[in-house]
Design a protein around this motif. Structure first.
Motif, PDB file in Angstrom:
ATOM      1  N   SER A  53       0.835  -1.206   0.000  1.00 27.99           N
ATOM      2  CA  SER A  53       0.000   0.000   0.000  1.00 27.99           C
ATOM      3  C   SER A  53       0.867   1.253   0.000  1.00 27.99           C
ATOM      4  N   LEU A  54       1.955   1.235   0.772  1.00 26.94           N
ATOM      5  CA  LEU A  54       2.874   2.376   0.802  1.00 26.94           C
ATOM      6  C   LEU A  54       3.585   2.526  -0.538  1.00 26.94           C
ATOM      7  N   GLN A  55       3.981   1.401  -1.124  1.00 28.65           N
ATOM      8  CA  GLN A  55       4.642   1.465  -2.438  1.00 28.65           C
ATOM      9  C   GLN A  55       3.712   2.100  -3.460  1.00 28.65           C
ATOM     10  N   GLN A  56       2.458   1.741  -3.424  1.00 24.42           N
ATOM     11  CA  GLN A  56       1.511   2.311  -4.377  1.00 24.42           C
ATOM     12  C   GLN A  56       1.281   3.795  -4.117  1.00 24.42           C
ATOM     13  N   ALA A  57       1.336   4.200  -2.856  1.00 22.45           N
ATOM     14  CA  ALA A  57       1.142   5.605  -2.525  1.00 22.45           C
ATOM     15  C   ALA A  57       2.315   6.468  -2.987  1.00 22.45           C
ATOM     16  N   TYR A  58       3.507   5.862  -3.034  1.00 22.26           N
ATOM     17  CA  TYR A  58       4.718   6.621  -3.380  1.00 22.26           C
ATOM     18  C   TYR A  58       5.331   6.156  -4.698  1.00 22.26           C
ATOM     19  N   THR A  59       4.542   5.504  -5.527  1.00 23.85           N
ATOM     20  CA  THR A  59       5.071   4.918  -6.757  1.00 23.85           C
ATOM     21  C   THR A  59       5.720   5.946  -7.675  1.00 23.85           C
ATOM     22  N   ASP A  60       5.210   7.169  -7.668  1.00 19.64           N
ATOM     23  CA  ASP A  60       5.761   8.184  -8.565  1.00 19.64           C
ATOM     24  C   ASP A  60       7.109   8.719  -8.091  1.00 19.64           C
ATOM     25  N   ARG A  61       7.501   8.375  -6.868  1.00 22.43           N
ATOM     26  CA  ARG A  61       8.792   8.816  -6.337  1.00 22.43           C
ATOM     27  C   ARG A  61       9.861   7.729  -6.450  1.00 22.43           C
ATOM     28  N   ILE A  62       9.446   6.539  -6.863  1.00 25.79           N
ATOM     29  CA  ILE A  62      10.350   5.396  -6.933  1.00 25.79           C
ATOM     30  C   ILE A  62      10.822   5.212  -8.365  1.00 25.79           C
ATOM     31  N   LEU A  63      12.100   4.977  -8.541  1.00 30.58           N
ATOM     32  CA  LEU A  63      12.680   4.841  -9.876  1.00 30.58           C
ATOM     33  C   LEU A  63      12.411   3.466 -10.470  1.00 30.58           C
ATOM     34  N   ASP A  64      12.500   2.420  -9.661  1.00 30.20           N
ATOM     35  CA  ASP A  64      12.291   1.051 -10.143  1.00 30.20           C
ATOM     36  C   ASP A  64      11.306   0.340  -9.219  1.00 30.20           C
ATOM     37  N   ASN A  65      10.039   0.449  -9.562  1.00 31.57           N
ATOM     38  CA  ASN A  65       9.001  -0.139  -8.716  1.00 31.57           C
ATOM     39  C   ASN A  65       9.032  -1.662  -8.731  1.00 31.57           C
ATOM     40  N   GLU A  66       9.548  -2.270  -9.794  1.00 30.97           N
ATOM     41  CA  GLU A  66       9.643  -3.735  -9.827  1.00 30.97           C
ATOM     42  C   GLU A  66      10.604  -4.222  -8.750  1.00 30.97           C
ATOM     43  N   VAL A  67      11.745  -3.585  -8.639  1.00 31.36           N
ATOM     44  CA  VAL A  67      12.718  -3.977  -7.615  1.00 31.36           C
ATOM     45  C   VAL A  67      12.122  -3.792  -6.227  1.00 31.36           C
ATOM     46  N   VAL A  68      11.461  -2.678  -6.002  1.00 34.97           N
ATOM     47  CA  VAL A  68      10.881  -2.427  -4.686  1.00 34.97           C
ATOM     48  C   VAL A  68       9.782  -3.434  -4.372  1.00 34.97           C
ATOM     49  N   LEU A  69       8.922  -3.724  -5.351  1.00 34.85           N
ATOM     50  CA  LEU A  69       7.838  -4.677  -5.108  1.00 34.85           C
ATOM     51  C   LEU A  69       8.365  -6.083  -4.825  1.00 34.85           C
ATOM     52  N   PHE A  70       9.304  -6.553  -5.620  1.00 34.90           N
ATOM     53  CA  PHE A  70       9.845  -7.885  -5.344  1.00 34.90           C
ATOM     54  C   PHE A  70      10.553  -7.916  -3.990  1.00 34.90           C
ATOM     55  N   SER A  71      11.191  -6.826  -3.611  1.00 28.58           N
ATOM     56  CA  SER A  71      11.832  -6.756  -2.302  1.00 28.58           C
ATOM     57  C   SER A  71      10.790  -6.835  -1.191  1.00 28.58           C
ATOM     58  N   ILE A  72       9.678  -6.157  -1.382  1.00 31.21           N
ATOM     59  CA  ILE A  72       8.596  -6.225  -0.396  1.00 31.21           C
ATOM     60  C   ILE A  72       8.054  -7.643  -0.286  1.00 31.21           C
ATOM     61  N   PHE A  73       7.728  -8.248  -1.417  1.00 29.20           N
ATOM     62  CA  PHE A  73       7.114  -9.575  -1.398  1.00 29.20           C
ATOM     63  C   PHE A  73       8.007 -10.627  -0.739  1.00 29.20           C
ATOM     64  N   PHE A  74       9.300 -10.501  -0.913  1.00 28.89           N
ATOM     65  CA  PHE A  74      10.192 -11.555  -0.436  1.00 28.89           C
ATOM     66  C   PHE A  74      10.936 -11.235   0.861  1.00 28.89           C
ATOM     67  N   HIS A  75      10.885 -10.009   1.358  1.00 29.74           N
ATOM     68  CA  HIS A  75      11.841  -9.636   2.405  1.00 29.74           C
ATOM     69  C   HIS A  75      11.656 -10.378   3.724  1.00 29.74           C
ATOM     70  N   ASP A  76      10.462 -10.890   3.993  1.00 26.29           N
ATOM     71  CA  ASP A  76      10.239 -11.667   5.215  1.00 26.29           C
ATOM     72  C   ASP A  76       9.683 -13.053   4.900  1.00 26.29           C
ATOM     73  N   ILE A  77       9.910 -13.539   3.678  1.00 24.57           N
ATOM     74  CA  ILE A  77       9.289 -14.810   3.305  1.00 24.57           C
ATOM     75  C   ILE A  77       9.826 -15.960   4.144  1.00 24.57           C
ATOM     76  N   ILE A  78      11.059 -15.835   4.610  1.00 20.60           N
ATOM     77  CA  ILE A  78      11.625 -16.765   5.591  1.00 20.60           C
ATOM     78  C   ILE A  78      11.698 -16.015   6.908  1.00 20.60           C
ATOM     79  N   TYR A  79      11.015 -16.536   7.925  1.00 23.54           N
ATOM     80  CA  TYR A  79      11.014 -15.844   9.216  1.00 23.54           C
ATOM     81  C   TYR A  79      10.955 -16.853  10.350  1.00 23.54           C
ATOM     82  N   ASN A  80      11.975 -16.811  11.173  1.00 22.10           N
ATOM     83  CA  ASN A  80      12.048 -17.674  12.348  1.00 22.10           C
ATOM     84  C   ASN A  80      12.737 -16.859  13.433  1.00 22.10           C
TER      85      ASN A  80
END
Length: 209
Positions: A53-80
């Motif tokens: 939701s934050l990425q979508q709110a600030y999408t016009d300020r981000i240079l590479d939204n694909e990198v940011v989105l994939f980072s969001i989706f995966f950044h906590d995919i492994i959590y212990n």
């Protein structure tokens, strides 16, 4: 934004690199299952939803939204909570997926580096997109006192295996680290919106430990 709405940005971010809809759908289900594990109380699908939701709110300020989105989706995919290499393992999972879809090598490296950076919340390369990604990840620190208190309860649940005797000193060290930083948030807009409230929230929690 609802949890069901995560499928669209996931598909849209994958689709330029693979038209294998079965793989895209299967990998989406795998991701959702990871974030819905019972041991998760804060680092769950709601956290991912908030960051998207934050990425979508600030999408016009981000240079590479694909990198940011994939980072969001995966950044906590492994959590212990008992491991110290969650970020490295999550980054490795991201790299494996991105190589399968043929994501450009330099962008794959960026996703890897972004996820690893959530371990320290330091941006040594001064990448402006990483500044936004790290601020998205820490936005909860500047939330309302009520939302922050809920967050602290959720974190404590994730670390419930540890008694207060161990948890409280460790938690206090983490919080003091944030207070000692010249600025918790890296982007001017997040500093203006959340810096003061984050410091107030953190100090209030320290006072209870």
């Amino acid at each position: 934004m609802q949890v069901s709405e995560l499928r669209a940005p996931w598909t849209q971010t994958n689709f330029p690199y693979t038209d294998d809809l079965m793989f895209i759908n299967q990998s989406y289900v795998t991701m959702m299952m990871a974030y819905q594990e019972e041991k998760r109380h804060y680092h769950d699908i709601s956290h991912i939803l908030q960051l998207v939701s934050l990425q979508q709110a600030y999408t016009d300020r981000i240079l590479d939204n694909e990198v940011v989105l994939f980072s969001i989706f995966f950044h906590d995919i492994i959590y212990n909570a008992q491991r110290s290499d969650n970020e490295e393992m999550s980054a490795a999972a991201a790299v494996t997926h991105l190589r399968k879809i043929g994501f450009p090598a330099e962008k794959t490296t960026a996703v890897n580096d972004f996820i690893i950076a959530t371990k320290t919340h330091i941006n040594p390369q001064n990448n402006p997109d990483l500044d936004y990604f790290l601020d998205f990840d820490l936005q909860i620190l500047g939330a309302s006192p009520e939302a922050y208190q809920q967050y602290t309860r959720q974190i404590r649940q994730e670390y419930s295996i540890y008694p207060d005797l161990l948890y409280k000193p460790g938690r206090k060290r983490v919080l003091q680290h944030f207070l000692e930083m010249p600025a918790i948030f890296r982007t001017p807009v997040f500093r203006e919106l959340y810096e003061e409230s984050a410091r107030n929230n953190i100090q209030a929690e320290i006072d209870t430990l």
